[in-house]
Scaffold this active site. Structure first.
Site: not given
Ligand code: AMP
Ligand code: MG
Length: 468
Positions: A86, A245
């Site tokens: 996103r 990540d």
């Molecule tokens: P994060 O927890 O924000 O570090 O995200 C972990 C993974 O989930 C990453 O690959 C993000 O791009 C994906 N991600 C988190 N929220 C969304 C969303 N609403 N739509 C698509 N991908 C998401």
């Molecule tokens: Mg992340």
């Protein structure tokens, strides 16, 4: 005006991203713009341009929007493909000092890495990242920065429908431990090497002539990450989701999700609703530092030495150094917080004994008030251990200690109850509490009535949710 984009990632690292334009926001509305940061980056920008460019309504000339590939260990389990699900990297700009910055949109729509997600973000978590990252920057911790939050005029579907928003983020880069893991897991050593060469040139140019450049690179990342986590610990900051990540190769704090600042000192503090085992608890952050760096070492192994066994030996030697290097970085932070005069062999014990004495006492205010026993006492349910400790501390201070301490121990941190109140008001359309809190956390060493006290009893236990 236009941005002078110079997109080295897209140019130098083919195969590590996918081209993907951001979604066009139907009715963008600028909620907050960081004029100070824009000026520091040499970006002259009008509100109308910010609103269009930072919402995805228009793509500025020279931007080449891409979604970056990365993998990652999430709560210990390996996901071979995550990537920007996103987020869209618009490109890179060079500041007046020649430093290179990524400009990224977050919450800007689906990409080929979105899996089941909608690619969107809500107003509150994007304002939350803006607030906390700007607080961290003012507190002197390396961090990604926030340039703007723009409401999209769209509703995003969560448990309830919420107003959508896009965050414009500025970072030294978006290279993560997980970026290296993505290609290592596929056996694409040439890409791992290309990433390492790129990361070294961008973030560690001083290593250019090193005899063992990739080992020197790994050691340098260890140094920056150890300093970073030491900085978090000094502030009582709990990141909450230290997946590989979410660990930037540049050494910046990145991906503000369920993070929060600890109030009463409790080493086992966890805020994230999904961290049921306390993997990313306050006290565990230095342990996870080493765990994540071991995953980076695994990804870099083929670059350390062509001989596999020898590569493992080299990696292990570097990994064995982490605990000591972290402890030294942490002790330096704590010496600063205590205003100690020089260094003494007993400083480690002095700090450890303080921590034992301050269980439950407000982390931030304890350090802020150490020099004022009358103000300090009410923070403690039982002052006996502190009363015994204070003379030992005073014996290690000098005439300049209190002034030095006032410059490193904040008066103002983003207090959880105030963050929640500001975000709830913003979601309902009232930005005034957010703006007031933002102004306070941007000058954290100034005493500011109304922003210094912990949550009233009855608030909490505080639970945060991932940036959904
Ligand atoms: P994060 O927890 O924000 O570090 O995200 C972990 C993974 O989930 C990453 O690959 C993000 O791009 C994906 N991600 C988190 N929220 C969304 C969303 N609403 N739509 C698509 N991908 C998401
Ligand atoms: Mg992340």
């Amino acid at each position: 005006m236009t941005f002078a984009f110079d997109n080295s990632y897209v140019r130098d690292l083919p195969g590590t991203y996918l081209r993907q334009p951001p979604d066009v926001a139907p009715a963008p509305q600028l909620l907050v713009l960081n004029r100070r940061l824009a000026a520091d980056l040499g970006l002259e920008i009008t509100e109308a341009e910010a609103q269009a460019w930072f919402s995805g309504a228009a793509v500025p000339v020279g931007a080449e929007p891409v979604a970056l590939a990365y993998a990652g260990h999430q709560f210990g389990g390996f996901s071979p493909q995550l990537g920007d699900g996103r987020a869209h990297l618009l490109g890179e700009v060079l500041g007046p000092d020649g430093r290179r910055w990524d400009i990224q949109l977050k919450g800007s729509g689906r990409t080929p890495f979105s899996r089941g997600g909608d690619g969107k973000a809500a107003v509150a978590p994007m304002l939350r990242e803006y607030l906390i990252s700007e607080a961290m920057a003012a507190l002197g911790v390396p961090t990604t920065r926030s340039l703007a939050v723009v409401a999209t005029g769209e509703e995003v579907a969560r448990e309830v429908g919420l107003p959508g928003a896009v965050l414009a983020r500025v970072a030294a880069s978006h290279l993560r431990v997980g970026t290296f893991q993505f290609f290592a897991a596929r056996g694409e050593t040439a890409q791992v090497k290309a990433l390492a060469d790129y990361a070294m040139a961008r973030h560690y140019p001083e290593l250019g002539g090193a005899e063992q450049p990739y080992l020197a690179f790994f050691e340098a990342v260890i140094g920056r990450q150890a300093a970073l986590i030491a900085g978090w610990m000094g502030l009582g900051f709990v990141h909450g989701v230290m997946n590989t990540d979410n660990m930037a190769i540049s050494g910046e704090t990145i991906d503000y999700g369920p993070c929060a600042f600890m109030e009463g000192y409790a080493p086992e503090t966890v805020f994230s609703s999904i961290d049921r085992t306390g993997r990313y608890a306050y006290e565990n952050q230095p342990v996870i530092l080493g765990w994540n760096l071991a995953r980076l070492a695994e990804a870099l192994l083929p670059l350390f030495d062509a001989d596999g066994e020898r590569a493992v030996d080299l990696a292990n030697a570097a990994l064995e150094g982490i605990a000591g290097r972290y402890r030294a970085a942490w002790l330096a932070v704590m010496r600063g917080k205590l205003g100690l005069a020089g260094e003494d062999a007993g400083d480690g014990a002095l700090v450890d004994d303080l921590l034992a004495a301050m269980a439950g006492a407000d982390w931030t205010l304890t350090f802020r008030r150490l020099g004022d026993e009358a103000a300090l006492r009410p923070l403690f349910a039982d002052f006996t251990a502190m009363a015994a400790w204070l003379p030992r501390w005073r014996a290690r201070t000098d005439a300049g200690s209190l002034a030095r301490m006032a410059a490193v121990n904040p008066a103002v941190i983003p207090r959880n109850h105030q963050v929640e109140a500001a975000l709830a008001a913003a979601t309902a359309g009232d930005l005034a509490p957010f703006e007031a809190l933002l102004a306070a956390v941007q000058a954290p060493f100034a005493e500011r009535e109304g922003f210094m006290l912990p949550a009233p009893t009855g608030f909490g236990p505080y639970v945060t949710f991932c940036g959904t």
